[in-house]
Design a protein around this motif. Structure first.
Motif, mmCIF file in Angstrom:
data_model
loop_
_atom_site.group_PDB
_atom_site.id
_atom_site.type_symbol
_atom_site.label_atom_id
_atom_site.label_comp_id
_atom_site.label_asym_id
_atom_site.label_seq_id
_atom_site.Cartn_x
_atom_site.Cartn_y
_atom_site.Cartn_z
ATOM 1 N N MET A 1 92.358 8.152 -12.920
ATOM 2 C CA MET A 1 93.631 7.536 -13.309
ATOM 3 C C MET A 1 94.810 8.335 -12.774
ATOM 4 O O MET A 1 95.776 7.767 -12.235
ATOM 5 C CB MET A 1 93.724 7.419 -14.830
ATOM 6 N N SER A 2 94.753 9.662 -12.887
ATOM 7 C CA SER A 2 95.879 10.473 -12.412
ATOM 8 C C SER A 2 95.975 10.446 -10.888
ATOM 9 O O SER A 2 97.074 10.498 -10.335
ATOM 10 C CB SER A 2 95.773 11.909 -12.935
ATOM 11 N N ALA A 3 94.848 10.355 -10.197
ATOM 12 C CA ALA A 3 94.881 10.262 -8.735
ATOM 13 C C ALA A 3 95.539 8.957 -8.294
ATOM 14 O O ALA A 3 96.334 8.938 -7.338
ATOM 15 C CB ALA A 3 93.468 10.364 -8.168
ATOM 16 N N ARG A 4 95.215 7.858 -8.984
ATOM 17 C CA ARG A 4 95.884 6.585 -8.649
ATOM 18 C C ARG A 4 97.391 6.701 -8.873
ATOM 19 O O ARG A 4 98.190 6.207 -8.074
ATOM 20 C CB ARG A 4 95.310 5.455 -9.506
ATOM 21 N N GLY A 5 97.787 7.361 -9.951
ATOM 22 C CA GLY A 5 99.202 7.548 -10.197
ATOM 23 C C GLY A 5 99.861 8.424 -9.157
ATOM 24 O O GLY A 5 100.987 8.152 -8.719
ATOM 25 N N PHE A 6 99.165 9.464 -8.740
ATOM 26 C CA PHE A 6 99.714 10.388 -7.746
ATOM 27 C C PHE A 6 100.039 9.664 -6.451
ATOM 28 O O PHE A 6 101.091 9.890 -5.835
ATOM 29 C CB PHE A 6 98.711 11.509 -7.487
ATOM 30 N N ASP B 1 103.185 4.215 -7.121
ATOM 31 C CA ASP B 1 104.605 4.189 -7.460
ATOM 32 C C ASP B 1 104.763 3.500 -8.803
ATOM 33 O O ASP B 1 103.803 3.035 -9.409
ATOM 34 C CB ASP B 1 105.408 3.445 -6.390
ATOM 35 N N GLY B 2 105.984 3.436 -9.263
ATOM 36 C CA GLY B 2 106.271 2.665 -10.465
ATOM 37 C C GLY B 2 106.237 3.457 -11.756
ATOM 38 O O GLY B 2 106.450 2.888 -12.824
ATOM 39 N N THR C 1 105.384 12.606 -17.479
ATOM 40 C CA THR C 1 105.441 11.323 -16.792
ATOM 41 C C THR C 1 104.673 10.275 -17.590
ATOM 42 O O THR C 1 103.907 10.590 -18.520
ATOM 43 C CB THR C 1 104.820 11.414 -15.389
ATOM 44 N N GLU C 2 104.848 9.015 -17.179
ATOM 45 C CA GLU C 2 104.069 7.944 -17.791
ATOM 46 C C GLU C 2 102.584 8.120 -17.517
ATOM 47 O O GLU C 2 101.744 7.691 -18.309
ATOM 48 C CB GLU C 2 104.565 6.599 -17.256
ATOM 49 N N VAL C 3 102.259 8.782 -16.423
ATOM 50 C CA VAL C 3 100.855 9.046 -16.109
ATOM 51 C C VAL C 3 100.264 10.042 -17.094
ATOM 52 O O VAL C 3 99.141 9.867 -17.578
ATOM 53 C CB VAL C 3 100.712 9.547 -14.655
ATOM 54 N N ASP C 4 100.991 11.124 -17.410
ATOM 55 C CA ASP C 4 100.528 12.077 -18.433
ATOM 56 C C ASP C 4 100.165 11.335 -19.719
ATOM 57 O O ASP C 4 99.096 11.562 -20.303
ATOM 58 C CB ASP C 4 101.629 13.091 -18.769
#
Length: 291
Positions: free
Chosen positions: A28-33, A36-37, A50-53
């Motif tokens: 999931m974090s790799a996709r976020g890295f 965008d968005g 971040t929203e990813v965290d």
């Protein structure tokens, strides 16, 4: 609570389970890295989130809730959730948020488990390297490579055998926050290099030591270290020799052979510089790399 080498082994099935949410957190974090968005903001303590965290922590919380609903949990972003078992999980969804937000591929997903005997399980996932370091008390340390980490396909993690301090390969974390005295003392005796996957480098024998000084780490940053380092044959304390979980949140990890020599080398030296004197010139450049 310190790591208890003489305590009963951790549950092997629980270690096998712990690798799975760490792996999903990594994906999931790799996709976020690479995507965008998402946005980031400053927390009250000045660090970034971040929203990813938040999404990654929620993912791990949900998986733990399904598998071990009776256990307590502490997450860097969501805080504490009480349990009834006396056991606790510690989650750092994205360790290295400052790197993440700047597209620097040096961040991890960290998970630790504490039981009535102390640290029991530690998992550190390096998603962009596709490498997971996983250890259980009495079960050894394993290095898992590939897109689908699995304990059965891993190899043992072991520290180096170096016994001479001079020239020891030493990774350094947050050197911008180090005082001159500490930096100079180490620079004169050891080979200092940037921290690039330091724990993985230690347990694969590619580094002999890792030093963390400057802005203090959080409990979630250090929680996986006692079991991982001990099971790989190394030693971890703060820079004064105290327990890394109860000390001043500096970190010294070594192969064990060099530990006392490192402690003697840095004895009595300051461990943090006053970054406030640089605030006017650097502005928001004073981020803690361990956000």
């Amino acid at each position: 609570m310190d790591y208890a080498c003489d305590a009963p082994p951790a549950d092997r099935e629980l270690l096998d389970f712990a690798v799975r949410p760490a792996g999903r957190a990594g994906r999931m974090s790799a996709r976020g890295f690479f995507g965008d968005g998402w946005s980031s903001r400053r927390k009250e303590d000045g660090t970034e989130v971040t929203e990813v965290d938040l999404a990654v922590e929620e993912l791990v919380r949900a998986e733990l809730g399904r598998r071990v609903p009776e256990d307590g949990l502490f997450g860097e972003e969501g805080g504490s959730t009480a349990g009834s078992s006396g056991r606790r999980w510690i989650v750092d969804p994205v360790n290295g948020t400052a790197n993440f937000t700047r597209r620097v591929p040096l961040f991890t997903n960290d998970l630790a488990h504490e039981d009535e005997h102390g640290p029991a399980i530690g998992v550190i996932n390096m998603p962009l390297s596709r490498r997971v370091i996983a250890a259980g008390r009495g079960l050894g340390c394993r290095v898992l490579d590939g897109a689908e980490p699995d304990l059965r396909s891993g190899r043992p993690g072991r520290v180096s055998t170096r016994t001479r301090l001079g020239g020891a390969r030493t990774q350094m974390h947050n050197p911008g926050g180090w005082p001159e005295e500490l930096l100079t003392a180490l620079h004169r005796r050891v080979l200092l290099t940037p921290s690039t996957g330091a724990v993985a480098a230690l347990v694969t024998g590619h580094a002999d030591a890792w030093v963390v000084a400057g802005p203090p780490m959080g409990h979630e940053d250090v929680a996986p270290l006692p079991v991982i380092v001990a099971e790989a044959g190394g030693r971890v304390t703060d820079l004064g020799g105290a327990s890394v979980l109860a000390g001043d949140m500096t970190v010294l990890v070594t192969n064990g052979h060099l530990h006392d020599a490192f402690l003697e080398l840095v004895r009595g030296l300051p461990r943090r510089r006053d970054l406030r004197v640089l605030e006017e010139d650097l502005g928001d450049g004073l981020d803690d790399d361990a956000d």
